[in-house]
Design an enzyme around this catalytic site. Sequence first.
Site, PDB file in Angstrom:
ATOM      1  N   GLY A  54      17.213   1.989 -27.423  1.00 37.03           N
ATOM      2  CA  GLY A  54      18.628   1.655 -27.266  1.00 37.03           C
ATOM      3  C   GLY A  54      19.262   2.372 -26.088  1.00 37.03           C
ATOM      4  O   GLY A  54      19.194   3.587 -25.993  1.00 37.03           O
ATOM      5  N   VAL A  55      19.884   1.634 -25.185  1.00 30.44           N
ATOM      6  CA  VAL A  55      20.580   2.249 -24.059  1.00 30.44           C
ATOM      7  C   VAL A  55      22.096   2.091 -24.178  1.00 30.44           C
ATOM      8  O   VAL A  55      22.849   2.867 -23.597  1.00 30.44           O
ATOM      9  CB  VAL A  55      20.099   1.713 -22.688  1.00 30.44           C
ATOM     10  CG1 VAL A  55      18.682   2.185 -22.401  1.00 30.44           C
ATOM     11  CG2 VAL A  55      20.181   0.203 -22.606  1.00 30.44           C
ATOM     12  N   GLY A 122      17.059  -7.227 -22.534  1.00 31.33           N
ATOM     13  CA  GLY A 122      16.858  -7.421 -23.962  1.00 31.33           C
ATOM     14  C   GLY A 122      18.113  -6.965 -24.675  1.00 31.33           C
ATOM     15  O   GLY A 122      19.068  -6.539 -24.028  1.00 31.33           O
ATOM     16  N   CYS A 123      18.124  -7.059 -26.010  1.00 33.35           N
ATOM     17  CA  CYS A 123      19.341  -6.724 -26.756  1.00 33.35           C
ATOM     18  C   CYS A 123      18.970  -6.275 -28.166  1.00 33.35           C
ATOM     19  O   CYS A 123      18.110  -6.888 -28.800  1.00 33.35           O
ATOM     20  CB  CYS A 123      20.242  -7.954 -26.823  1.00 33.35           C
ATOM     21  SG  CYS A 123      21.758  -7.693 -27.762  1.00 33.35           S
ATOM     22  N   HIS A 165      26.453  -6.599 -19.586  1.00 35.67           N
ATOM     23  CA  HIS A 165      25.882  -7.013 -20.873  1.00 35.67           C
ATOM     24  C   HIS A 165      26.858  -6.684 -22.025  1.00 35.67           C
ATOM     25  O   HIS A 165      27.094  -7.508 -22.909  1.00 35.67           O
ATOM     26  CB  HIS A 165      24.543  -6.296 -21.082  1.00 35.67           C
ATOM     27  CG  HIS A 165      23.842  -6.604 -22.375  1.00 35.67           C
ATOM     28  ND1 HIS A 165      22.690  -7.365 -22.426  1.00 35.67           N
ATOM     29  CD2 HIS A 165      24.118  -6.259 -23.655  1.00 35.67           C
ATOM     30  CE1 HIS A 165      22.299  -7.470 -23.700  1.00 35.67           C
ATOM     31  NE2 HIS A 165      23.138  -6.804 -24.463  1.00 35.67           N
ATOM     32  N   GLU A 166      27.427  -5.479 -21.990  1.00 35.69           N
ATOM     33  CA  GLU A 166      28.281  -5.034 -23.099  1.00 35.69           C
ATOM     34  C   GLU A 166      29.639  -5.728 -23.083  1.00 35.69           C
ATOM     35  O   GLU A 166      30.163  -6.064 -24.146  1.00 35.69           O
ATOM     36  CB  GLU A 166      28.443  -3.508 -23.079  1.00 35.69           C
ATOM     37  CG  GLU A 166      27.134  -2.721 -23.185  1.00 35.69           C
ATOM     38  CD  GLU A 166      26.264  -3.109 -24.380  1.00 35.69           C
ATOM     39  OE1 GLU A 166      26.816  -3.401 -25.459  1.00 35.69           O
ATOM     40  OE2 GLU A 166      25.027  -3.131 -24.234  1.00 35.69           O
ATOM     41  N   HIS A 169      29.245  -8.968 -24.702  1.00 36.78           N
ATOM     42  CA  HIS A 169      29.267  -8.866 -26.167  1.00 36.78           C
ATOM     43  C   HIS A 169      30.694  -8.960 -26.706  1.00 36.78           C
ATOM     44  O   HIS A 169      30.948  -9.602 -27.726  1.00 36.78           O
ATOM     45  CB  HIS A 169      28.693  -7.516 -26.637  1.00 36.78           C
ATOM     46  CG  HIS A 169      27.217  -7.537 -26.919  1.00 36.78           C
ATOM     47  ND1 HIS A 169      26.661  -8.383 -27.848  1.00 36.78           N
ATOM     48  CD2 HIS A 169      26.197  -6.793 -26.425  1.00 36.78           C
ATOM     49  CE1 HIS A 169      25.339  -8.163 -27.888  1.00 36.78           C
ATOM     50  NE2 HIS A 169      25.031  -7.210 -27.033  1.00 36.78           N
TER      51      HIS A 169
HETATM   52 ZN    ZN Z   1      23.183  -6.487 -26.505  1.00 37.16          ZN
END
Ligand code: ZN
Length: 192
Positions: A54-55, A122-123, A165-166, A169
């Site tokens: 997880g980043v 990825g997620c 990416h965030e 979301h």
């Molecule tokens: Zn994600």
Amino acid sequence: MKKQNPASQVKIVQNGDPVLRELAQPISVKDIVSHKIQKVIADMKAALTQQEDGVAIAAPQIGVPLQIFVVSGNVLDAALERMEERVEEALKMGKQKKHSDMVFINPVITKLSREKEEMEEGCLSVRWMYGKIKRSSKATVVAYDEKGQKVERGASGLLAQIFQHETDHLNGVLFIDKAYDVQEILPEDLKK
Ligand code: ZN
């Protein structure tokens, strides 16, 4: 399977749950220091720590439709050591984090470079899919931190990718909506 401690486990919501498609709500600045919001942030940090790879994580990923995302201090450590391309390696080394996790509340991307790069992505909510995606190579975010202070942060590389990416979301967008060459790579395949 991973060894898990059920008492402290924060569940990460998976693709298909409607909360991942909601528009996350902004938080009023005076509420940032409230117990309720601080608990959400603590749960997000815990969820991130539980995931070896997880980043970063956004609040909807723990089922909370609020505008918060957290970036692991590991990312900053890796960036500083110019190990970005080997961030997974750095994570696996299980080093003590030098940087604390960074919290972004009501984040707004204020700048995106016109120049884009193809990136692997990825997620944590789309296990175990990985794909390629074109993201701006630089991004700037304005947000509030967990103390309610306004912050502006520019980034390139992995951190710029994470910002995009965030914030996606928080708008109900998942990377698989934009990615190509998406394939499933199970963790046991990665170890081979
Ligand atoms: Zn994600």
